[in-house]
Design a protein around this motif. Structure first.
Motif, PDB file in Angstrom:
ATOM      1  N   GLU A  48       0.857  -1.186   0.000  1.00 56.47           N
ATOM      2  CA  GLU A  48       0.000   0.000   0.000  1.00 56.47           C
ATOM      3  C   GLU A  48       0.895   1.239   0.000  1.00 56.47           C
ATOM      4  O   GLU A  48       1.717   1.412   0.898  1.00 56.47           O
ATOM      5  CB  GLU A  48      -0.917  -0.001   1.221  1.00 56.47           C
ATOM      6  N   VAL A  49       0.723   2.087  -0.993  1.00 58.81           N
ATOM      7  CA  VAL A  49       1.603   3.236  -1.176  1.00 58.81           C
ATOM      8  C   VAL A  49       0.815   4.531  -1.003  1.00 58.81           C
ATOM      9  O   VAL A  49      -0.204   4.742  -1.665  1.00 58.81           O
ATOM     10  CB  VAL A  49       2.272   3.213  -2.572  1.00 58.81           C
ATOM     11  N   PHE A  50       1.298   5.397  -0.111  1.00 61.01           N
ATOM     12  CA  PHE A  50       0.764   6.747   0.059  1.00 61.01           C
ATOM     13  C   PHE A  50       1.778   7.718  -0.550  1.00 61.01           C
ATOM     14  O   PHE A  50       2.944   7.735  -0.127  1.00 61.01           O
ATOM     15  CB  PHE A  50       0.564   7.080   1.534  1.00 61.01           C
ATOM     16  N   VAL A  51       1.334   8.493  -1.527  1.00 58.46           N
ATOM     17  CA  VAL A  51       2.202   9.464  -2.205  1.00 58.46           C
ATOM     18  C   VAL A  51       1.809  10.860  -1.744  1.00 58.46           C
ATOM     19  O   VAL A  51       0.712  11.347  -2.036  1.00 58.46           O
ATOM     20  CB  VAL A  51       2.093   9.359  -3.734  1.00 58.46           C
ATOM     21  N   LEU A  52       2.717  11.517  -1.040  1.00 60.48           N
ATOM     22  CA  LEU A  52       2.477  12.842  -0.479  1.00 60.48           C
ATOM     23  C   LEU A  52       2.922  13.932  -1.447  1.00 60.48           C
ATOM     24  O   LEU A  52       4.072  13.951  -1.889  1.00 60.48           O
ATOM     25  CB  LEU A  52       3.240  12.983   0.842  1.00 60.48           C
ATOM     26  N   ALA A  87      -6.463   3.780  -7.819  1.00 55.09           N
ATOM     27  CA  ALA A  87      -7.328   2.774  -7.202  1.00 55.09           C
ATOM     28  C   ALA A  87      -6.559   1.927  -6.198  1.00 55.09           C
ATOM     29  O   ALA A  87      -7.152   1.316  -5.301  1.00 55.09           O
ATOM     30  CB  ALA A  87      -7.940   1.877  -8.281  1.00 55.09           C
ATOM     31  N   ARG A  88      -5.232   1.881  -6.340  1.00 59.16           N
ATOM     32  CA  ARG A  88      -4.413   1.053  -5.447  1.00 59.16           C
ATOM     33  C   ARG A  88      -3.532   1.888  -4.520  1.00 59.16           C
ATOM     34  O   ARG A  88      -3.128   1.413  -3.449  1.00 59.16           O
ATOM     35  CB  ARG A  88      -3.529   0.117  -6.275  1.00 59.16           C
ATOM     36  N   SER A  89      -3.179   3.082  -4.928  1.00 60.04           N
ATOM     37  CA  SER A  89      -2.325   3.965  -4.135  1.00 60.04           C
ATOM     38  C   SER A  89      -3.064   5.269  -3.852  1.00 60.04           C
ATOM     39  O   SER A  89      -4.034   5.601  -4.532  1.00 60.04           O
ATOM     40  CB  SER A  89      -1.021   4.255  -4.889  1.00 60.04           C
ATOM     41  N   VAL A  90      -2.594   5.997  -2.840  1.00 60.48           N
ATOM     42  CA  VAL A  90      -3.250   7.233  -2.410  1.00 60.48           C
ATOM     43  C   VAL A  90      -2.324   8.415  -2.722  1.00 60.48           C
ATOM     44  O   VAL A  90      -1.207   8.475  -2.206  1.00 60.48           O
ATOM     45  CB  VAL A  90      -3.562   7.204  -0.896  1.00 60.48           C
ATOM     46  N   ILE A  91      -2.800   9.320  -3.566  1.00 56.92           N
ATOM     47  CA  ILE A  91      -2.065  10.553  -3.857  1.00 56.92           C
ATOM     48  C   ILE A  91      -2.801  11.686  -3.156  1.00 56.92           C
ATOM     49  O   ILE A  91      -3.992  11.906  -3.404  1.00 56.92           O
ATOM     50  CB  ILE A  91      -1.993  10.824  -5.374  1.00 56.92           C
ATOM     51  N   PHE A  92      -2.114  12.406  -2.279  1.00 56.06           N
ATOM     52  CA  PHE A  92      -2.795  13.438  -1.487  1.00 56.06           C
ATOM     53  C   PHE A  92      -1.866  14.611  -1.231  1.00 56.06           C
ATOM     54  O   PHE A  92      -0.649  14.509  -1.362  1.00 56.06           O
ATOM     55  CB  PHE A  92      -3.285  12.856  -0.164  1.00 56.06           C
ATOM     56  N   ALA A  93      -2.464  15.740  -0.843  1.00 57.61           N
ATOM     57  CA  ALA A  93      -1.704  16.973  -0.586  1.00 57.61           C
ATOM     58  C   ALA A  93      -1.671  17.268   0.905  1.00 57.61           C
ATOM     59  O   ALA A  93      -2.679  17.119   1.611  1.00 57.61           O
ATOM     60  CB  ALA A  93      -2.322  18.146  -1.338  1.00 57.61           C
ATOM     61  N   HIS A  94      -0.509  17.723   1.352  1.00 57.86           N
ATOM     62  CA  HIS A  94      -0.291  18.094   2.756  1.00 57.86           C
ATOM     63  C   HIS A  94      -1.399  18.987   3.308  1.00 57.86           C
ATOM     64  O   HIS A  94      -1.986  18.719   4.350  1.00 57.86           O
ATOM     65  CB  HIS A  94       1.010  18.906   2.813  1.00 57.86           C
ATOM     66  N   SER A  95      -1.626  20.096   2.602  1.00 62.49           N
ATOM     67  CA  SER A  95      -2.495  21.148   3.125  1.00 62.49           C
ATOM     68  C   SER A  95      -3.950  20.716   3.205  1.00 62.49           C
ATOM     69  O   SER A  95      -4.757  21.382   3.855  1.00 62.49           O
ATOM     70  CB  SER A  95      -2.379  22.399   2.261  1.00 62.49           C
ATOM     71  N   ALA A  96      -4.299  19.600   2.533  1.00 56.95           N
ATOM     72  CA  ALA A  96      -5.688  19.145   2.507  1.00 56.95           C
ATOM     73  C   ALA A  96      -6.012  18.169   3.630  1.00 56.95           C
ATOM     74  O   ALA A  96      -7.136  17.678   3.706  1.00 56.95           O
ATOM     75  CB  ALA A  96      -5.992  18.499   1.153  1.00 56.95           C
ATOM     76  N   VAL A  97      -5.042  17.890   4.507  1.00 59.80           N
ATOM     77  CA  VAL A  97      -5.248  16.882   5.569  1.00 59.80           C
ATOM     78  C   VAL A  97      -4.941  17.524   6.924  1.00 59.80           C
ATOM     79  O   VAL A  97      -3.845  17.360   7.473  1.00 59.80           O
ATOM     80  CB  VAL A  97      -4.369  15.638   5.321  1.00 59.80           C
ATOM     81  N   PRO A  98      -5.905  18.271   7.481  1.00 62.41           N
ATOM     82  CA  PRO A  98      -5.649  18.994   8.737  1.00 62.41           C
ATOM     83  C   PRO A  98      -5.215  18.095   9.885  1.00 62.41           C
ATOM     84  O   PRO A  98      -4.349  18.476  10.687  1.00 62.41           O
ATOM     85  CB  PRO A  98      -7.006  19.657   9.028  1.00 62.41           C
ATOM     86  N   ALA A  99      -5.798  16.910  10.001  1.00 64.12           N
ATOM     87  CA  ALA A  99      -5.465  16.041  11.133  1.00 64.12           C
ATOM     88  C   ALA A  99      -4.011  15.596  11.093  1.00 64.12           C
ATOM     89  O   ALA A  99      -3.388  15.400  12.141  1.00 64.12           O
ATOM     90  CB  ALA A  99      -6.390  14.823  11.154  1.00 64.12           C
ATOM     91  N   LEU A 100      -3.456  15.423   9.903  1.00 65.85           N
ATOM     92  CA  LEU A 100      -2.030  15.094   9.783  1.00 65.85           C
ATOM     93  C   LEU A 100      -1.193  16.195  10.426  1.00 65.85           C
ATOM     94  O   LEU A 100      -0.315  15.930  11.250  1.00 65.85           O
ATOM     95  CB  LEU A 100      -1.667  14.938   8.305  1.00 65.85           C
TER      96      LEU A 100
END
Length: 340
Positions: A48-52, A87-100
């Motif tokens: 499982e890959v999370f791409v920041l 569909a298999r990995s998560v691409i997300f942006a820092h500023s969009a994840v307040p809880a992080l």
């Protein structure tokens, strides 16, 4: 194959990877052979890959985050083009994840000022900072990275040798949080480093390949731009082509680039060119790079025609990352006794 790689191949589902890039410019061949191909490989194995997309971290060494929306979108495009499957990995942006980012506060309480000031990677980044004066964000950069890694409970982080001090801060934060608040249970995994075996590619000027120095071949470059950049690449006065990174770094980097694109041994590539000289070497490299990148560039052009889809990939990745981050923050609040 080392022990960690054997474990990954035997049971990829037990691993979660956090990796990513700062959107400060276009991704290039150094990124591709250094990290991007490995992300696709791990995804293909079933990890499982999370791409920041580390947009907040742009501000660690710059006063202003310039052209940020464009670079964020281009970074997502590059990942789709190389084969990252949303569909298999998560691409997300820092500023969009307040809880992080909220995890940064309790994590900072677990690390001392001397520990941060001794970090050799922070020292180097401060020395090369583009800021008019170094901000507090630069100083706390390793702890912010700890939040990036631990929010999704990643237990595997692909890094180069120079990033090991940052990862050690993350490991320290995880251990100390577990010891202080875990009540006998591990809230966070202590992540392992997956050391990159990728060889170093130099820029066309013989220096470090960099987004900002104009010495790199972008993944988004077309065949003509690629040929132009390689033609002006620095070589040396010896006409006979050999692969000797220690004595002939510029020539050897070009040989290596052709070898990587063709999945061949660089010594064999050099032997085939031999006395034909730098012109023949550059022609070989140009053909190898353009052939290798042709399908990636074709996919990139196709995705670029539907920018709405690219933005949708990021929105959906942000939603998935937020769900994970909220769950983790809830666990942290429970462990710290701060649920009211």
């Amino acid at each position: 194959m080392n022990t960690l790689e054997r474990l990954i191949e035997a049971d990829p589902g037990r691993f979660r990877v956090l990796t990513g890039d700062r959107p400060t410019g276009f991704l290039h061949l150094g990124h591709y052979f250094g990290t991007l191909k490995n992300r696709v490989r791990l995804q293909g194995l079933g990890v499982e890959v999370f791409v920041l997309v580390a947009d907040f971290q742009v501000l660690t060494d710059r006063d202003v985050a310039q052209d940020l929306p464009m670079y964020v979108e281009e970074l997502v495009l590059d990942h789709l083009a190389i084969g990252i499957d949303p569909a298999r990995s998560v691409i997300f942006a820092h500023s969009a994840v307040p809880a992080l980012n909220q995890l940064l506060l309790p994590f900072l309480s677990l690390v001392s000022v001397p520990e941060l000031s001794r970090n050799p990677t922070v020292k180097d980044e401060i020395a090369h900072s583009r800021q008019s004066s170094v901000s507090g964000l630069m100083f706390t950069y390793p702890v912010h990275q700890a939040a990036d890694i631990l929010f999704c409970k990643a237990n595997l982080v692909p890094v180069g040798q120079d990033q090991l001090p940052h990862l050690e801060i993350t490991r320290t934060v995880a251990r100390r949080f577990n010891d202080r608040y875990g009540d006998g249970a591990a809230v966070f995994p202590v992540p392992d480093a997956l050391l990159s075996s990728a060889p170093l590619l130099l820029g066309t000027d013989g220096g470090k390949m960099s987004k900002s120095r104009g010495n790199a071949i972008r993944l988004a470059a077309d065949a003509d731009e690629t040929a132009r950049l390689i033609r002006r690449a620095k070589t040396d006065a010896d006409r006979h082509i050999t692969y000797d990174p220690g004595e002939r770094p510029e020539v050897s980097s070009l040989v290596l680039l052709a070898a990587l694109c063709q999945d061949r041994d660089p010594h064999q590539v050099a032997a085939e060119i031999g006395a034909a000289g730098a012109g023949a070497l550059k022609a070989r490299v140009t053909d190898a790079v353009n052939d290798h990148l042709a399908p990636i560039r074709a996919r990139r052009a196709e995705y670029a025609r539907d920018r709405g889809y690219v933005r949708q990939v990021l929105r959906e990745g942000n939603e998935r990352a937020n769900a994970v981050a909220e769950t983790t923050l809830d666990e942290v609040r429970t462990a710290m006794g701060s649920r009211y």
